[in-house]
Scaffold this active site. Sequence first.
Site, short mmCIF file in Angstrom:
data_model
loop_
_atom_site.label_atom_id
_atom_site.label_comp_id
_atom_site.label_asym_id
_atom_site.label_seq_id
_atom_site.Cartn_x
_atom_site.Cartn_y
_atom_site.Cartn_z
N HIS A 65 0.91 -1.17 0.01
CA HIS A 65 0.17 -0.06 -0.01
C HIS A 65 0.68 1.29 -0.22
O HIS A 65 0.53 2.25 -0.69
CB HIS A 65 -0.84 0.02 1.20
N CYS A 106 -30.35 -0.41 -10.11
CA CYS A 106 -31.42 -0.88 -9.28
C CYS A 106 -32.75 -0.48 -9.91
O CYS A 106 -33.49 -0.37 -9.33
CB CYS A 106 -31.29 -0.32 -7.82
N ASP A 157 -22.14 36.27 -37.01
CA ASP A 157 -22.08 38.01 -37.36
C ASP A 157 -23.49 38.61 -37.90
O ASP A 157 -23.78 39.67 -37.75
CB ASP A 157 -21.00 38.26 -38.18
N LYS A 194 -38.94 27.73 -47.63
CA LYS A 194 -37.63 27.84 -48.19
C LYS A 194 -37.10 28.88 -49.42
O LYS A 194 -38.28 28.87 -50.57
CB LYS A 194 -37.17 26.34 -48.67
N PRO A 214 -26.31 41.72 -32.51
CA PRO A 214 -25.60 42.58 -31.73
C PRO A 214 -24.48 42.13 -30.93
O PRO A 214 -24.32 40.86 -30.88
CB PRO A 214 -26.84 43.01 -30.73
N LEU A 227 -22.68 40.81 -28.13
CA LEU A 227 -22.96 40.52 -26.63
C LEU A 227 -22.15 40.85 -25.81
O LEU A 227 -22.56 41.11 -24.52
CB LEU A 227 -23.56 38.98 -26.91
N PHE A 264 -12.77 36.74 -26.17
CA PHE A 264 -11.77 35.76 -27.24
C PHE A 264 -11.92 36.75 -28.33
O PHE A 264 -12.75 37.32 -28.60
CB PHE A 264 -12.41 34.39 -27.32
N LYS A 308 -9.63 45.73 -30.44
CA LYS A 308 -10.80 44.82 -29.92
C LYS A 308 -11.28 44.92 -28.44
O LYS A 308 -12.33 45.17 -28.07
CB LYS A 308 -10.73 43.66 -30.51
#
Length: 420
Positions: free
Chosen positions: A81, A165, A295, A306, A324, A326, A343, A360
């Site tokens: 052990h 169970c 975007d 469609k 927008p 966020l 990011f 940015k």
Amino acid sequence: MKTESGALQGRRILVAVSGSIAAVKTPLLVSALVKAGAQVRCVVTPSAAQLVSPVALASLSRHRCYQDDDQWDPREPRPLHVALAEWAELVIVAPLSASTLARWTQGMGDGLLASLLLACERPVVAAAAMNTGMWSQPAVRRNWALLADDPRVLRLAPESGLLACDRIGDGRMADPELIRLAAESALLTQASNGSLPWDWQGRTVLVSAGPTVEGIDPARVLSNRSSGRMGVLIAQAARFRGASVHLVHGPLQLPLAWLEGLHCQAIESAEQMQEHLHRLQANAAAVVMAAAVADWRRQGGASVQKAPKADLQRTLAEQLEPVPDLLKELQATKPDGQRLLGFAALSGSDDEIQALARDKRAAKGCDLLMANPIDRNGQGFGAAMNGGWLVKTDGSTEGVPVMDKLALAHRLLDQLVDCF
Ligand code: CTP
């Protein structure tokens, strides 16, 4: 199971298996660890040996599987052990049964597995599994709470699901894929004394991840290549460091088990993401915008009909509107003291990326912005690795070498926690 990073390569991991039916899943974990390059040893209790074959564990780990009878084998040069506890850089108890939990927290060393847990000074990932009734017993809950006092122990509470169970409730062992992630995290973050970082304990973190998807019509969408990996790994890394984590995510391309233990909200459009982020923002100490928000979107949402191909160019030119920002909105509505990490997925030369990233960050107002190139092989969208530059509020940039995304997640959390 796929190998995701090099964090396990060559590392010595001891997998301790106690008596819960979830032990039938432990061979999957052992196999994944070995495939990721780890050296693995297995120890089973007598009841675990009734449920999972020690022969299977030996074959998968490429080493004999230890049982109680081996503990005092005269051929072992040292008490087994102690030798195993000293050999391991990390111990994973999967599954952790109610009895093994009780022995461990009461300091009882009867049996090989119980005594090695007492002898161990390295981090332990503990994945509990048992019947719902057993899990809800006050005695079991007390023992589970006691484990939280040990900063070396990363607890993975049982998940909800259909149990052997036949009950549906809490008790299912964390998925082997999540246990593997927790093991990587513990190896990446352990201090020299084996303690794990608990610097996010008591804080709520709100993370967005993955792409958003904007419907054009029943067939077509506007989206991007984000897999969600970076955001989900930040969410799990924060959780492994003690945070309560809310994750708002678009469609993900990664193992679903990576969502276990997080408070998840699945969305498709930026509008849905916006709604959940605003609802959850007030209680968060930090917000991480790792989502790749599309975007553009069609005004009024996807059309029911469609659009014929011939009309598509006109439809897109006339009916698209910008989504927008966020992150900017979150910056405007954030409560005092809340920290924001954004990011920036960029392409270009190193200098161009750093200049764009500085602009940015200033435009979005976040505390930190991680700028990562997406035009280089093996990093960025969908890849296992990421690197780039971290921009701070004073406009300074710090180079971040390319590394596994889980390692990067921890590095970003180190920086973000320093902003408080
Ligand atoms: N972001 C956001 N809302 C958007 C677009 C982006 O919150 N509508 C956030 C992203 O989650 C990320 C940061 O802003 O944290 C930067 O995202 P990025 O896509 O790199 O930049 P954009 O602002 O979209 O600019 P561009 O695509 O022109 O580089």
